[in-house]
Design an enzyme around this catalytic site. Structure first.
Site, PDB file in Angstrom:
ATOM      1  N   PRO A  18      38.208  44.683  42.772  1.00  0.00           N
ATOM      2  CA  PRO A  18      39.620  44.800  42.365  1.00  0.00           C
ATOM      3  C   PRO A  18      40.308  43.449  42.556  1.00  0.00           C
ATOM      4  CG  PRO A  18      39.299  45.753  44.545  1.00  0.00           C
ATOM      5  CD  PRO A  18      37.955  45.286  44.091  1.00  0.00           C
ATOM      6  N   CYS A 102      42.827  42.196  51.592  1.00  0.00           N
ATOM      7  CA  CYS A 102      43.563  41.150  50.888  1.00  0.00           C
ATOM      8  C   CYS A 102      44.162  40.150  51.885  1.00  0.00           C
ATOM      9  CB  CYS A 102      44.675  41.747  50.031  1.00  0.00           C
ATOM     10  SG  CYS A 102      45.582  40.482  49.108  1.00  0.00           S
ATOM     11  N   ARG A 229      34.892  37.032  41.405  1.00  0.00           N
ATOM     12  CA  ARG A 229      35.210  35.845  40.611  1.00  0.00           C
ATOM     13  C   ARG A 229      34.131  35.461  39.604  1.00  0.00           C
ATOM     14  NH1 ARG A 229      36.653  32.010  45.539  1.00  0.00           N
ATOM     15  NH2 ARG A 229      35.182  33.437  46.536  1.00  0.00           N
TER      16      ARG A 229
END
Length: 329
Positions: A18, A102, A229
């Site tokens: 995500p 995060c 990524r």
């Protein structure tokens, strides 16, 4: 097979991470076509969802062609997270994921994301509230710890499993590291080897090639890997890893036709989901990735970024497809 409760995934599944401002439905569509086995939405702010914010609500959009798909939530308030789990369940995903990883300041400094790694009791309380608020499987994504002196993910894994999570993804860095340095998967392997742990353990961090995927699979023994990524502008990473794991041979890189085709699909899904104005604007960040390494890529990227209508973009992509571009040496 790998099971998240009753959700059956293939052996050694490949998960799409995500990623904020990246993992929207148009991007997920090309990654699904590329071979992703399980995908997650961009993380959804629980506070935004409770306030009925349009951006947060839009992130709940999931489509049948994406399945299995999980909605990822983040927040700092236990009750708000539970309420948002109920709202997200109605949206119809296959699972709910909680973001405890995060590292960005806007999230962590508000007591959400990786900040919960400094308050394990609250993390447990919040997770238990979410588990009780939904009939769907609940999974968690987190990091090794806040910093090198508090690498507490082993405790986190046991305690969260004990209150009902069905799978755990671990990024092999601390919050302080952000995305710098090399990801350390040794603690991830220790958790997988822990006889108390019975849920799937997925590793995340630095997987950017079929060879590395094979190496980490064999070295650390995880149930699957999450890719972030490396998939941006290169959804073929999933099929390349699968082929390499199955045969030990590398697939040829995507052809120019495949690159243009994926970019076209991404673009059309983007304007369909977001509307022409926003769809065109937000696609601009992706063009450099799709055509990276090709002779003439800079010129194409400039043209695509300057295009203002869907037909202009389509015409430029058609021109690229008819060119004879090759990878630069």
């Amino acid at each position: 097979m790998v099971y998240i409760r009753d959700l059956a995934l293939p052996d050694f599944p490949l998960l799409l991470a995500p990623m904020e401002d990246v993992s929207d439905p148009p991007f997920r569509a090309v990654c699904k076509q590329g071979g992703a086995d399980l995908m997650y939405t961009e993380f959804v702010s629980s506070e935004g969802l409770i306030r009925d914010a349009a951006k947060s609500k839009k992130k709940l959009d999931v489509f049948d062609y994406e399945r299995p798909i999980g909605i990822q939530l983040f927040g700092s308030d236990v009750q708000t997270m539970a309420e948002c789990a109920k709202i997200s369940t109605v949206a119809g995903p296959d699972l709910i994921d909680i973001n405890y990883g995060c590292p960005v300041k806007q999230v962590a400094c508000r007591g959400a994301g990786a900040a919960l790694l400094r308050d394990i009791p609250k993390m447990v309380q919040m997770t238990e509230a979410v588990v009780k608020a939904t009939r769907l499987p609940v999974t968690v994504k987190t990091r090794l710890g806040w910093d090198d002196s508090t690498r507490n993910v082993e405790e986190v894994a046991e305690r969260l499993q004990d209150i009902g999570i069905e799978a755990l993804t671990i990024h092999g860095r601390t919050r302080v590291q952000m995305y710098k340095g090399e990801a350390d998967w040794t603690l991830i392997a220790k958790i997988k080897e822990n006889p108390r742990i019975r849920i799937p353990i997925f590793g995340n961090g630095d997987i950017d090639s079929p060879e590395k995927a094979m190496e980490y699979k064999n070295r650390y023994g995880v149930d699957g890997i999450m890719i972030g990524r490396a998939s941006i502008g290169y959804p073929w990473i999933f099929r390349e890893i699968k082929h390499y794991l199955a045969t030990g041979e590398k697939l040829a890189p995507p052809t120019l036709e495949e690159r243009v085709g994926a970019c076209q699909m991404h673009f059309e899904k983007s304007i369909e989901w977001k509307g022409p104005k926003v769809g065109i604007f937000e696609m601009r960040r992706h063009y450099a990735h799709y055509f990276k390494g090709l002779v003439g890529a800079k010129q194409w990227r400039t043209q695509l970024v300057e295009a203002n209508t869907p037909d202009e973009v389509r015409a430029i992509l058609a021109t690229i497809a008819q060119s004879e571009a090759v990878l630069a040496d």
